[in-house]
Design an enzyme around this catalytic site. Structure first.
Site, mmCIF file in Angstrom:
data_model
loop_
_atom_site.group_PDB
_atom_site.id
_atom_site.type_symbol
_atom_site.label_atom_id
_atom_site.label_comp_id
_atom_site.label_asym_id
_atom_site.label_seq_id
_atom_site.Cartn_x
_atom_site.Cartn_y
_atom_site.Cartn_z
ATOM 1 N N LYS A 36 35.113 -32.827 21.158
ATOM 2 C CA LYS A 36 34.034 -33.760 21.491
ATOM 3 C C LYS A 36 33.253 -33.251 22.697
ATOM 4 O O LYS A 36 33.806 -32.509 23.516
ATOM 5 C CB LYS A 36 34.631 -35.130 21.844
ATOM 6 C CG LYS A 36 35.204 -35.907 20.678
ATOM 7 C CD LYS A 36 35.777 -37.245 21.155
ATOM 8 C CE LYS A 36 36.399 -38.029 20.011
ATOM 9 N NZ LYS A 36 35.429 -38.472 18.991
ATOM 10 N N ARG A 76 42.267 -41.178 10.537
ATOM 11 C CA ARG A 76 42.572 -41.424 9.115
ATOM 12 C C ARG A 76 43.755 -40.593 8.657
ATOM 13 O O ARG A 76 44.475 -40.977 7.736
ATOM 14 C CB ARG A 76 41.309 -41.168 8.275
ATOM 15 C CG ARG A 76 40.852 -39.740 8.262
ATOM 16 C CD ARG A 76 39.419 -39.595 7.788
ATOM 17 N NE ARG A 76 38.452 -40.028 8.805
ATOM 18 C CZ ARG A 76 37.134 -40.021 8.632
ATOM 19 N NH1 ARG A 76 36.616 -39.607 7.474
ATOM 20 N NH2 ARG A 76 36.328 -40.422 9.585
#
Ligand code: BES
Ligand code: MN
Ligand code: ZN
Length: 492
Positions: A272, A346
Site C-alpha cells: 500500500k 478474503r
C-alpha cells in the site's frame, strides 16, 4: 473502565450532582418533568427555548448554570425528532458522556423523556461509548493537571418502573463495545494475533466457553493454504480461534460469527502507499467485533448457541511472502490465483468459512474491513451487506438497525462471477476496481457452502479518520452491536 451506573426515581430538580445532563427532543415545549428544575434555574430552560438559543436539534448542546437547583451545572443535549427513541437517546447520552469526560466532573446524572427499560439500556450504552478513551500508551499528566475520568452516572427515570436488569443489559453490551474498541485502538505491535487469541482464552475462562486456538502447524495439517499464504510473510504465528458459547438447547444448530483479524495490513508484496497506512491497524475490527460480541452475549446470559471464529495474522512483504501469480489451494480444496496480495482478507475468510461447516451452523455472519470499494459505495454511514439467503439478509439488516449500525444490501448475482475467473486456477483473488465489494463477496460465496450466509463489509464503518461528534475519531465498535442484536433476536 466501565462506568458504574445507578437508577433513581423522583424529580430531576432534587438531584445533587456536579453535572445534570438533560436530553431534549426538538421543539419549543418545556417537558412537564422539567418544570420544577426550570423553576430552580429561574426559568433559564424555558427562556432558551423561547428565544431559540437551544432548539433540541440532534447533537446541539448548551451549558446552563445550576442556579438554585442541586446540580452544579446543567447541560442540555438535543436529540432531534427521533423515529426510534432509544437510538436517539443513545447518541445523546454518548455526546453527554464525551463532554462530561472532557470536563473532568467524575460523575453525572441524566434525565430524558420517556425513560422506559429500552431507553435506560440505550442511555447506559451511550454514556459508556462517549466516555471511552484509550490511554494505556500515554504518560499520565502531573497530578495537578489530571482530569477526573467519568466513573459514575445516575439515570433519572421519573415515575417509570425500570428494573436494574435494563441497566445490566446496557452494561453488558457496553462492555462488549469497550473490549472491541480497545483492541482496535491498540497499535499493530501491541494487538498481535497472539494477543487476540489470549483475549479469546480469557473470555473463555471467565464465562466458561470452549476456546480452541490453531497455529501455523495445525493450519498446515488442515491444508489451509489460503489463510496460510497471507501469513507467509510474517514470523508471528497466525491464529485461527474458535469460541463456543452453548447456553441454548442441546443439539440446536449454532449461529456462527466470523471475523477478519488482520492485526496490520501493509498490502504485502502489492504494498500500500505510505500515506494513511497507519489506519490499517484497524484491519482486525471484524475479529474485535466477534470478541466484543461474545463478551456481551456471555454477560447477557442469552439462551442460545453461538460460535465465534476469527483468523488473526499480519499481511507483510518479505522474502518469503506470497506474490502475484502464485496459486494456493484452500481448505475446501479450491485453487486460487493470487492477483493482488492486498486482497488478503478474503483469503483468510475463505478458509474460516469452510472451516465453519464443522459446526453445522443455522446461520453464518462474517464481518470484515474487506474493501476500499465499500467506502466509495456507501461512505462511512452504512455497512455493506451481501448474502446467499434473503430472509437472513433482512434479519441482519433489522438487527443492525436496532444496534444503530445501519447496513445496506448490495447484489450477489451470478453475473458477477465473471469478475473472478482465472486462466490457471478455479478463481482469482481480485476482481479489479469496478464492483470491488461485490466481487470480494462473490469470492467468499465460493467458500460459504452448506449454510445460510451473510457478509458484512465494515471497511467504512468500523473506524473513523475524523471526529464523529458523539464519539471521537478512531474505532466505532461496529460490528459488535449488530452481532449482539442478531443473536439476541434469535435467543429463546
Ligand atoms: N483492508 C483492506 C480494505 C480496506 C480499505 C479497509 C480501506 C479499510 C479501509 C483490504 O485488505 C484491501 O486492501 N482491499 C483491497 C482489495 C483490492 C486489492 C482488490 C482494496 O480495497 O483496495
Ligand atoms: Mn489488503
Ligand atoms: Zn485488509
Amino acid at each position: 473502565m466501565a462506568l458504574s451506573l445507578a437508577l433513581r426515581d423522583g424529580d430531576a430538580a432534587d438531584i445533587e450532582t456536579p453535572l445534570l445532563g438533560v436530553l431534549l427532543p426538538a421543539g419549543t415545549e418545556l417537558p412537564p418533568a422539567l418544570r420544577a428544575l426550570d423553576e430552580r434555574l429561574g426559568g433559564a430552560i424555558r427562556r432558551t427555548l423561547d428565544r431559540g438559543d437551544f432548539r433540541g436539534v440532534r447533537d446541539e448542546s448548551l451549558h446552563l448554570d445550576g442556579g438554585s437547583s442541586r446540580a452544579g451545572r446543567v447541560l442540555l443535549i438535543g436529540i432531534g425528532t427521533p423515529t426510534e427513541l432509544p437510538a436517539a437517546l443513545r447518541r445523546g447520552a454518548s455526546l453527554l458522556g464525551r463532554k462530561a469526560h472532557g470536563m473532568g466532573v467524575g460523575t453525572l446524572a441524566v434525565v430524558a423523556p420517556g425513560t422506559d427499560a429500552d431507553a435506560a439500556e440505550a442511555i447506559a450504552i451511550g454514556l459508556n461509548l462517549g466516555a471511552w478513551e484509550y490511554l494505556d500508551l500515554k504518560t499520565p499528566p502531573p497530578e495537578a493537571e489530571r482530569k477526573k475520568p467519568l466513573t459514575k452516572a445516575t439515570i433519572v427515570v421519573g415515575d417509570a418502573k425500570v428494573s436494574k436488569d435494563a441497566l445490566a443489559r446496557g452494561e453488558a453490551i457496553a462492555a462488549g463495545y469497550e473490549l472491541s474498541r480497545r483492541l482496535a485502538q491498540m497499535p499493530g505491535n501491541v494487538c498481535t494475533p497472539d494477543l487476540l487469541a489470549k483475549t479469546a482464552t480469557d473470555i473463555g475462562r471467565r464465562h466458561k466457553l470452549k476456546v480452541t486456538v490453531l497455529g501455523r502447524r495445525e493450519m498446515e495439517r488442515q491444508k489451509m493454504g489460503s489463510f496460510l499464504c497471507v501469513a507467509q510473510g510474517t514470523d508471528q504465528d497466525p491464529k485461527l480461534v474458535t469460541m463456543e458459547y452453548r447456553k441454548g438447547k442441546r443439539g440446536d444448530a449454532p449461529i456462527v460469527l466470523v471475523g477478519k483479524g488482520l492485526c496490520f495490513d501493509t498490502g504485502g508484496i502489492s504494498i500500500k502507499p505510505a500515506d494513511r497506512m497507519e489506519f490499517m491497524k484497524f484491519d482486525m475490527c471484524g475479529a474485535a467485533g466477534v470478541l466484543g460480541a461474545m463478551e456481551a452475549i456471555a454477560r447477557l446470559k442469552l439462551k442460545v448457541n453461538v460460535v465465534g471464529i476469527f483468523g488473526a495474522t499480519t499481511n507483510m512483504p518479505s522474502g518469503n511472502a506470497v506474490k502475484p501469480g502464485d496459486v494456493v489451494i484452500s481448505h475446501l480444496g479450491k485453487s486460487i490465483e493470487i492477483i493482488n496480495t492486498d486482497a488478503e482478507g478474503r483469503l483468510v475468510l475463505a478458509d474460516l468459512l469452510s472451516y465453519a461447516r464443522r459446526f453445522k451452523p443455522a446461520a453464518v455472519i462474517d464481518a470484515a474491513t474487506l474493501t476500499g470499494a465499500c467506502v466509495i459505495a456507501l461512505g462511512h454511514t452504512a455497512t455493506g451487506v451481501l448474502g446467499t439467503d434473503q430472509a437472513l439478509v433482512d434479519e441482519v439488516i433489522t438487527a443492525a438497525r436496532r444496534a444503530t449500525e445501519p447496513g445496506w444490501q448490495l447484489p450477489l448475482w451470478d453475473e458477477y462471477k465473471e469478475l473472478i475467473k482465472s486462466d490457471v486456477a478455479d478463481m482469482k483473488n481480485s476482481g479489479g476496481r469496478a464492483g470491488g465489494t461485490i466481487s470480494a463477496a462473490m469470492f467468499l460465496k465460493e467458500f460459504a457452502e452448506e449454510y445460510p450466509w451473510v457478509h458484512l463489509d465494515i471497511a467504512g464503518t468500523a473506524y473513523s479518520e475524523s471526529d464523529l461528534v458523539a464519539i471521537p475519531r478512531g474505532p466505532t465498535g461496529v460490528p459488535t452491536g449488530t452481532f449482539v442484536e442478531f443473536v439476541r433476536g434469535r435467543a429463546g
